[in-house]
Design a protein around this motif. Structure first.
Motif, PDB file in Angstrom:
ATOM      1  N   SER A   1       1.577  -8.060   0.449  1.00 11.97           N
ATOM      2  CA  SER A   1       1.014  -7.601  -0.827  1.00 11.97           C
ATOM      3  C   SER A   1       1.878  -6.511  -1.441  1.00 11.97           C
ATOM      4  O   SER A   1       2.052  -6.459  -2.670  1.00 11.97           O
ATOM      5  N   GLY A   2       2.419  -5.631  -0.596  1.00 17.04           N
ATOM      6  CA  GLY A   2       3.299  -4.595  -1.117  1.00 17.04           C
ATOM      7  C   GLY A   2       4.545  -5.169  -1.751  1.00 17.04           C
ATOM      8  O   GLY A   2       4.998  -4.706  -2.811  1.00 17.04           O
ATOM      9  N   ILE A   3       5.115  -6.201  -1.133  1.00 16.28           N
ATOM     10  CA  ILE A   3       6.292  -6.858  -1.715  1.00 16.28           C
ATOM     11  C   ILE A   3       5.926  -7.515  -3.046  1.00 16.28           C
ATOM     12  O   ILE A   3       6.682  -7.441  -4.028  1.00 16.28           O
ATOM     13  N   ILE A   4       4.759  -8.131  -3.105  1.00 14.00           N
ATOM     14  CA  ILE A   4       4.316  -8.777  -4.350  1.00 14.00           C
ATOM     15  C   ILE A   4       4.129  -7.739  -5.451  1.00 14.00           C
ATOM     16  O   ILE A   4       4.551  -7.948  -6.599  1.00 14.00           O
TER      17      ILE A   4
ATOM     18  N   ARG B   1       2.555  -0.332   3.703  1.00 14.33           N
ATOM     19  CA  ARG B   1       1.183  -0.743   3.992  1.00 14.33           C
ATOM     20  C   ARG B   1       0.197  -0.306   2.922  1.00 14.33           C
ATOM     21  O   ARG B   1      -0.851  -0.925   2.760  1.00 14.33           O
ATOM     22  N   TYR B   2       0.487   0.739   2.170  1.00 15.12           N
ATOM     23  CA  TYR B   2      -0.492   1.292   1.236  1.00 15.12           C
ATOM     24  C   TYR B   2       0.232   1.970   0.088  1.00 15.12           C
ATOM     25  O   TYR B   2       1.460   2.166   0.108  1.00 15.12           O
ATOM     26  N   ILE B   3      -0.557   2.328  -0.933  1.00 14.84           N
ATOM     27  CA  ILE B   3      -0.054   3.185  -2.001  1.00 14.84           C
ATOM     28  C   ILE B   3      -0.839   4.495  -1.953  1.00 14.84           C
ATOM     29  O   ILE B   3      -1.997   4.521  -1.525  1.00 14.84           O
ATOM     30  N   SER B   4      -0.195   5.554  -2.370  1.00 21.32           N
ATOM     31  CA  SER B   4      -0.825   6.871  -2.401  1.00 21.32           C
ATOM     32  C   SER B   4      -1.157   7.204  -3.847  1.00 21.32           C
ATOM     33  O   SER B   4      -0.282   7.214  -4.711  1.00 21.32           O
TER      34      SER B   4
ATOM     35  N   VAL C   1      11.968   1.052  -5.590  1.00 23.80           N
ATOM     36  CA  VAL C   1      11.221   1.017  -4.325  1.00 23.80           C
ATOM     37  C   VAL C   1      11.428  -0.316  -3.611  1.00 23.80           C
ATOM     38  O   VAL C   1      11.618  -0.362  -2.387  1.00 23.80           O
ATOM     39  N   LEU C   2      11.422  -1.427  -4.370  1.00 26.67           N
ATOM     40  CA  LEU C   2      11.606  -2.742  -3.762  1.00 26.67           C
ATOM     41  C   LEU C   2      12.988  -2.855  -3.118  1.00 26.67           C
ATOM     42  O   LEU C   2      13.123  -3.341  -1.984  1.00 26.67           O
ATOM     43  N   LEU C   3      14.028  -2.408  -3.817  1.00 27.44           N
ATOM     44  CA  LEU C   3      15.376  -2.484  -3.262  1.00 27.44           C
ATOM     45  C   LEU C   3      15.503  -1.628  -2.009  1.00 27.44           C
ATOM     46  O   LEU C   3      16.109  -2.055  -1.011  1.00 27.44           O
ATOM     47  N   VAL C   4      14.936  -0.437  -2.045  1.00 28.43           N
ATOM     48  CA  VAL C   4      15.017   0.446  -0.880  1.00 28.43           C
ATOM     49  C   VAL C   4      14.335  -0.188   0.327  1.00 28.43           C
ATOM     50  O   VAL C   4      14.879  -0.173   1.446  1.00 28.43           O
TER      51      VAL C   4
END
Length: 437
Positions: A262-265, A293-296, A209-212
């Motif tokens: 925060s998502g990147i962290i 922006r969020y997690i599901s 997910v981070l790479l994408v």
């Protein structure tokens, strides 16, 4: 081009249109166009009704099936263009070319629209298809009637100067078109790269997910930079403007920026990842997706909690599968004082060991925790391999405990209340008659 040039251009166009409208050949051409449009509409309806694209192109590759579907849907346009070209040829052989000019324009416009529809059939987004089709057809129409250069000069004549930057409607249109094209190509490239990354088994879900996300952001910035440079905008001229915009965004969109960072962290430190079972406040479930922006978090009952990334960084998060998916299940129960506590523990351990999801390598344990007012309290613990469905496992074990205790004559205590009346009797219901009169 100044105001006088624009006025002269409009007056000349009006005179040309007036001269064309007063000619009887104009009405002949207009009648032919209307008749051809009606026939083309009927031909298109007949083709769509009789041609089954699904069965006809069942074994064709996907691009050819899409091409055929668009071609059948544009049968009216193709028929109209063909009839206009035929009428144009007939008029050319029988009279002067100027007397069939309107037919030539109609045929070229129809062919241009047909080609644009076929080319844009590769685009999946319906809004983008409409926007590109109308924009391209407008350019083609202006070129066909010979008014493209005057319109371009008129759009470039109006300008606003901001520092060292000269903004014109033509510049903004070029920038918008190039930016749209660059972002579309960027989306294709990022989707291809995302597919390759998600199929890689060497990368963890959080790293994927981070790479994408990083690749998408990088390609988007690259596309915007290329679009700006291509239209001739000096990036140094935007330094002050972008700085002010950046400060405004930083002040007005603090929460959005905080959630993004925060998502990147979260993706970098791998504290949570897609598939983890988490509890955040009153919300529990499995992480189904991690966005910018969020997690599901899917609760398992049809609901999905959209939790801002900042909450996961600043609040307490229970991750049931952070390092190990093995989960300890605790079942509390009680018996009366007539039961043998050692027998109760033995029976409870046997029941937990027989549970289908219990880990055999980690034996269950049952201990006596308290001599309470109404009976003895016990705590049964055992391990399962996955926390998903833990409540169902507890329910099955408690039902088995109930059945075993009932069979062995072990009673589960419950509070009993005795009411003793001293120095009096229970009240008796009485009826008092009230005279009426």
């Amino acid at each position: 081009m100044d105001l006088n040039d624009i006025t002269e251009f409009l007056l000349g166009a009006a005179r040309s249109v007036g001269a064309e409208v007063t000619s009887p050949w104009f009405y002949l051409q207009l009648g032919l166009i209307l008749a051809a449009a009606g026939v083309a509409f009927a031909v298109g309806a007949a083709v769509r009704a009789r041609v089954d694209v699904t069965s006809l192109a069942m074994r064709w590759p996907a691009p050819f099936r899409l091409f055929l579907r668009v071609l059948v849907g544009s049968a009216s346009t193709a028929a109209f263009a063909a009839m206009m070209m035929l009428a144009r040829v007939i008029m050319l052989t029988s009279t002067w070319p100027s007397r069939s000019y309107l037919l030539a324009v109609a045929a070229k416009l129809a062919f241009a629209w047909l080609i644009i529809r076929l080319v844009t059939s590769v685009i999946r987004n319906a809004f983008i298809v409409r926007l590109v089709s109308l924009s391209a057809w407008t350019l083609a129409a202006l070129s066909i009637i010979g008014q493209l250069n005057p319109v371009v000069e008129a759009l470039d004549s109006v300008s606003i100067v901001l520092g060292g930057l000269r903004l014109t409607p033509l510049l903004l249109i070029k920038f918008g078109a190039l930016l749209l094209l660059a972002l579309w190509l960027t989306n294709l490239a990022s989707n291809f790269i995302e597919g390759r990354i998600t199929r890689s088994s060497d990368l963890t879900p959080s790293i994927q997910v981070l790479l994408v996300k990083m690749i998408r952001i990088g390609l988007m910035v690259f596309a915007i930079t290329i679009a700006i440079s291509t239209v001739g905008i000096d990036l140094s001229a935007l330094a002050v403007f972008t700085g002010a915009v950046g400060v405004g965004i930083g002040i007005g969109l603090q929460k959005i920026v905080a959630n993004f960072v925060s998502g990147i962290i979260l993706l970098a430190d791998k504290s949570v990842k897609p598939g983890d079972l988490v509890t955040i406040g009153d919300s529990s479930g499995r992480i189904s997706a991690m966005k910018t922006r969020y997690i599901s978090v899917a609760a398992g009952d049809g609901r999905e909690f959209l939790i801002p990334n900042e909450d996961l960084v600043t609040q307490k998060v229970v991750n049931w599968t952070y390092t190990d998916k093995n989960t300890l299940v605790k079942v509390g129960f009680g018996t009366n004082y007539d039961a043998d506590p050692r027998l109760v523990c033995k029976l409870a351990i046997e029941i937990a060991s027989a549970a289908p999801r219990a880990i055999k390598s980690k034996p269950p344990n049952c201990i006596l925790t308290e001599f309470a007012e109404h009976g003895m309290k016990f705590s049964l613990t055992f391990w399962i391999a996955d926390p998903d469905g833990m409540d169902n496992v507890k329910s099955e074990v408690m039902l088995a405990l109930w059945e075993t205790f009932k069979r062995e004559g072990i009673r589960v205590p419950y509070p009993v209340r005795e009411i003793r009346i001293r120095g009096g009797v229970l009240p008796v219901e009485t009826t008092v008659e009230v005279p009426t009169g």
